[in-house]
Scaffold this active site. Structure first.
Site, mmCIF file in Angstrom:
data_model
loop_
_atom_site.group_PDB
_atom_site.id
_atom_site.type_symbol
_atom_site.label_atom_id
_atom_site.label_comp_id
_atom_site.label_asym_id
_atom_site.label_seq_id
_atom_site.Cartn_x
_atom_site.Cartn_y
_atom_site.Cartn_z
ATOM 1 N N ARG A 102 0.825 -1.211 0.000
ATOM 2 C CA ARG A 102 0.000 0.000 0.000
ATOM 3 C C ARG A 102 0.859 1.260 0.000
ATOM 4 O O ARG A 102 0.623 2.191 -0.768
ATOM 5 C CB ARG A 102 -0.905 0.001 1.231
ATOM 6 C CG ARG A 102 -2.080 -0.953 1.151
ATOM 7 C CD ARG A 102 -2.794 -1.019 2.487
ATOM 8 N NE ARG A 102 -3.301 0.289 2.869
ATOM 9 C CZ ARG A 102 -4.552 0.696 2.670
ATOM 10 N NH1 ARG A 102 -5.415 -0.105 2.069
ATOM 11 N NH2 ARG A 102 -4.949 1.884 3.049
ATOM 12 N N TYR A 139 -0.754 -0.756 -4.149
ATOM 13 C CA TYR A 139 -1.614 -1.930 -4.253
ATOM 14 C C TYR A 139 -2.783 -1.767 -3.274
ATOM 15 O O TYR A 139 -2.584 -1.408 -2.121
ATOM 16 C CB TYR A 139 -0.838 -3.201 -3.922
ATOM 17 C CG TYR A 139 0.146 -3.610 -4.987
ATOM 18 C CD1 TYR A 139 -0.248 -4.395 -6.071
ATOM 19 C CD2 TYR A 139 1.478 -3.211 -4.927
ATOM 20 C CE1 TYR A 139 0.648 -4.767 -7.049
ATOM 21 C CE2 TYR A 139 2.385 -3.567 -5.912
ATOM 22 C CZ TYR A 139 1.964 -4.354 -6.972
ATOM 23 O OH TYR A 139 2.854 -4.710 -7.950
ATOM 24 N N PRO A 140 -4.029 -2.044 -3.722
ATOM 25 C CA PRO A 140 -5.207 -1.822 -2.871
ATOM 26 C C PRO A 140 -5.392 -2.952 -1.861
ATOM 27 O O PRO A 140 -6.370 -3.712 -1.903
ATOM 28 C CB PRO A 140 -6.353 -1.765 -3.885
ATOM 29 C CG PRO A 140 -5.906 -2.673 -4.987
ATOM 30 C CD PRO A 140 -4.413 -2.487 -5.083
ATOM 31 N N LYS A 141 -4.460 -3.054 -0.919
ATOM 32 C CA LYS A 141 -4.392 -4.204 -0.023
ATOM 33 C C LYS A 141 -5.045 -3.915 1.325
ATOM 34 O O LYS A 141 -4.856 -2.846 1.904
ATOM 35 C CB LYS A 141 -2.932 -4.607 0.209
ATOM 36 C CG LYS A 141 -2.232 -5.110 -1.046
ATOM 37 C CD LYS A 141 -0.810 -5.555 -0.741
ATOM 38 C CE LYS A 141 -0.142 -6.159 -1.976
ATOM 39 N NZ LYS A 141 1.195 -6.701 -1.684
ATOM 40 N N VAL A 142 -5.793 -4.916 1.819
ATOM 41 C CA VAL A 142 -6.306 -4.926 3.184
ATOM 42 C C VAL A 142 -6.149 -6.346 3.722
ATOM 43 O O VAL A 142 -5.904 -7.288 2.963
ATOM 44 C CB VAL A 142 -7.785 -4.484 3.262
ATOM 45 C CG1 VAL A 142 -7.947 -3.041 2.823
ATOM 46 C CG2 VAL A 142 -8.662 -5.392 2.419
#
Length: 248
Positions: A108, A113-116
């Site tokens: 992120r 990167y659209p990371k969770v």
């Protein structure tokens, strides 16, 4: 600690950084990819301009990382959308869920990167390759594919996973407004495809307010692949600045 020492640190906490300052090398990265057709209006609602959508397709992926320098093994799942930018074909990364915090924080902060955090898995069960994603105690995705039914040409497999990738990077300022808001581009490099397979597949998505994969509904499964590879992720570069030219 002297000011020049502070400037050597790229992440917080200062004395115990969230992730290692290293370019990760992925060894035995195993993919389950399911490409499906979805509602074109739903796609248009989530893909930012100036990216353009062609066929209304989504790729659901589960990636089991056998070993990653700096992070160790972990698993990741998400959705990628085929798009074009200034005539170049690629994918827009819409959502990513990981079970490893350092890999989440690094992706992120550094590359957008659209990371969770989530709980993905990739296993073999009674002749089927099974990829799942849970959010908390609830299931939000289940993908199944026939295990190694037909070999896939390795050049085609490499082409599937090395297309340019586009992501939206937003960093807020202290006033709550975006300080950085850019469309960035990256791609996978230094790839060795070890195995590649294709076969029949199914995909179920379940509605969840905090993991809204089902907002891009499955209308038809188009294709599936199972790929084992070694690779490196290259750095991200900005290709469009949303704040440039905004009123000051």
């Amino acid at each position: 600690m002297q000011a020049e020492d502070v400037r050597q640190h790229l992440t917080t906490p200062l004395t115990s950084p969230a992730y290692a300052p290293a370019v990760p090398r992925f060894t035995d990265r195993e993919y389950l990819n399911v490409v499906y057709r979805t509602d074109p209006d739903a796609l248009r609602a989530v893909v930012p301009e100036p990216l353009r959508i062609g066929e209304p397709l989504v790729r659901f992926e589960v990636m089991k990382m056998g070993d990653v320098s700096g992070y160790g093994p972990y698993t990741e799942a998400g959705q990628a959308i085929p798009v074009s930018f200034e005539g170049e074909q690629g994918e827009y990364l819409h959502a990513m869920y990981l079970d490893n915090f350092p890999a989440t924080a690094s992706g992120r902060e550094v590359s957008a990167y659209p990371k969770v955090l989530g709980s993905p898995s990739l296993t073999v069960d009674s002749g089927a390759l099974v990829g799942t994603l849970d959010h908390g105690s609830l299931r939000v995705a289940t993908a199944t594919m026939g295990y190694k039914h037909h070999e896939l040409d390795r050049r085609e497999a490499e082409a599937q996973i090395t297309v340019p990738t586009f992501m939206l990077k937003t960093i807020p300022g202290y006033d709550g407004l975006p300080r950085v808001q850019e469309l960035v581009r990256t791609r996978i490099t230094d790839v060795t495809v070890k195995e590649a397979w294709t076969g029949p597949a199914r995909l179920q998505l379940f509605a969840h307010v905090l993991a809204p994969l089902a907002d891009l509904p499955v209308l038809e499964v188009v294709s599936a692949s199972h790929i084992l590879t070694d690779l490196t992720l290259s750095g991200a570069e900005p290709v469009h600045d949303y704040l440039k030219g905004a009123a000051s």
